[in-house]
Design a protein around this motif. Structure first.
Motif, short mmCIF file in Angstrom:
data_model
loop_
_atom_site.label_atom_id
_atom_site.label_comp_id
_atom_site.label_asym_id
_atom_site.label_seq_id
_atom_site.Cartn_x
_atom_site.Cartn_y
_atom_site.Cartn_z
N HIS A 1 -18.67 1.19 -36.03
CA HIS A 1 -17.74 0.07 -36.26
C HIS A 1 -16.43 0.55 -36.88
N THR A 2 -16.52 1.51 -37.80
CA THR A 2 -15.28 1.96 -38.47
C THR A 2 -14.39 2.72 -37.48
N ILE B 1 -13.07 7.57 -38.79
CA ILE B 1 -11.81 6.82 -38.71
C ILE B 1 -11.13 7.05 -37.36
N VAL C 1 -16.78 6.47 -46.56
CA VAL C 1 -16.10 6.63 -45.27
C VAL C 1 -15.36 7.97 -45.27
N LEU D 1 -8.82 -0.69 -41.16
CA LEU D 1 -10.12 -0.48 -41.80
C LEU D 1 -10.00 -0.80 -43.29
N VAL E 1 -15.68 -3.20 -44.54
CA VAL E 1 -16.96 -2.71 -45.08
C VAL E 1 -17.15 -3.36 -46.44
N THR F 1 -12.06 -3.65 -39.10
CA THR F 1 -13.42 -3.50 -39.62
C THR F 1 -13.36 -3.57 -41.14
N CYS G 1 -19.12 -5.25 -42.06
CA CYS G 1 -20.23 -4.31 -42.24
C CYS G 1 -20.78 -4.41 -43.66
N VAL H 1 -5.80 2.42 -43.20
CA VAL H 1 -7.01 2.42 -44.03
C VAL H 1 -6.68 1.89 -45.43
N VAL I 1 -12.13 -0.98 -46.78
CA VAL I 1 -13.41 -0.53 -47.33
C VAL I 1 -13.54 -1.03 -48.77
#
Ligand code: NAP
Length: 284
Positions: free
Chosen positions: A198-199, A220, A215, A205, A164, A162, A188, A226, A207
């Motif tokens: 979604h996350t 998570i 977030v 992930l 963001v 995902t 996203c 991440v 971001v």
């Protein structure tokens, strides 16, 4: 669970070693990569970024030239400068530092940069090549995201990723590069209905929204990787887009801010300078 940190410095150092070896190889053929960086006005963020570029360039054998232009410089004058640099064989890399003053349309200038000198990889040719999985130069931030993800050794094939943020420099190219590695990306943005939905699905992930603490830990998936691209100044302190304390309780691996994506991005920019120089050598 307490996440293991993914530190940017060792990865950045390894990339810089490779870049240095490549500049030494070019020097044996009397080729010196020369990076011309254009700054319009005196944005403090840009001033910080150009200082770190100059230092990284000096470390790896790249000549760095900063062209500092007054904030009232016209779009026409800037276009003329870029056109001259495109024609100058000693300028092997050209980049417009952003943000630029409001009267300048940065996209129009970035489109003028010759693709083989475009170390930002924002020209339509380089963006298009990336879409076709044939990239020569990719945006340094997205290249940094990939290097950090790969450093974890997690299998990428089939992984849920995902992302963001959908900017051309960070979110969008990261999604394309992850998809090229057979991840299943979800993008996203501000119109996404339920970001957490979604996350929480993500094995990986990324971001890149520019929103501090967007977030948090409960968004998570336990054990996820991440990558926090965000750089935000809050009360004089640099923070990312991920709430580090809660996120590191849940994630498996996580990048800190500062010290994660940032140093790798600068190293990747230097890698782009060398790749751009090599591209021009093939053509000459
Ligand atoms: P940008 O062009 O402003 O794009 C931000 C993206 O995030 C947009 O797509 C936006 O959605 C999305 N977004 C913003 N708020 C959101 C929210 N509340 N929920 C979901 N999505 C949201 O920013 P950028 O250039 O990609 O940079 C993002 C961050 O990364 C910034 O903090 C920047 O400083 C940092 N950055 C760091 C590095 C590094 O080397 N570490 C490099 C580049 C950038 P919409 O499209 O709908 O507006």
């Amino acid at each position: 669970m307490s996440a293991q940190e993914i530190r940017g410095k060792p990865i950045a150092d390894a990339v810089k070693e490779e870049v240095k070896a490549a500049t030494e190889e070019l020097a044996r053929r009397d080729v010196v990569p020369r990076f011309v960086s254009i700054m319009v006005g005196d944005d403090p963020g840009v001033q910080f970024y150009v200082r770190s570029q100059a230092k990284a360039a000096a470390d790896v054998g790249i000549e760095y030239e900063l062209r500092e232009l007054a904030s009232e410089t016209s779009e026409e004058a800037l276009t003329t400068l870029v056109t001259e640099l495109n024609a100058d064989p000693t300028a092997t890399a050209v980049m417009l530092q952003v943000p630029v003053p409001e009267h300048i349309d940065q996209r129009r200038i970035q489109e003028v940069v010759a693709p083989e000198k475009d170390v930002d990889a924002l020209s339509p040719v380089n963006q298009g090549l990336m879409l076709l999985n044939r990239a020569r130069l990719v945006p340094a931030t997205a290249a940094a995201v990939m290097a950090l993800v790969k450093s974890t050794g997690r299998p990428l094939e089939g992984a849920e990723a995902t992302i963001v943020g959908r900017s051309e420099v960070a979110g969008k190219p990261s999604a394309l590069l992850l998809m090229a590695e057979h991840c299943t990306p979800t993008m996203c943005h501000t119109r996404t209905r339920d970001l957490g939905e979604h996350t929480r699905r993500a094995d990986i992930l990324v971001v890149a929204a520019g929103q501090p603490d967007l977030v948090t830990g409960e968004m998570i998936r336990p054990g996820a990787v991440v990558i926090d691209v965000g750089i935000n100044m809050v009360d004089g302190r640099m923070v990312g887009d991920v709430h580090y304390e809660s996120a590191s309780e849940v994630a498996g691996r996580i990048t800190p801010v500062p010290g994660g994506v940032g140093p790798v991005t600068v190293a990747m920019l230097m890698q782009n300078v060398v790749r751009a120089t090599q591209w021009q050598q093939e053509r000459s």
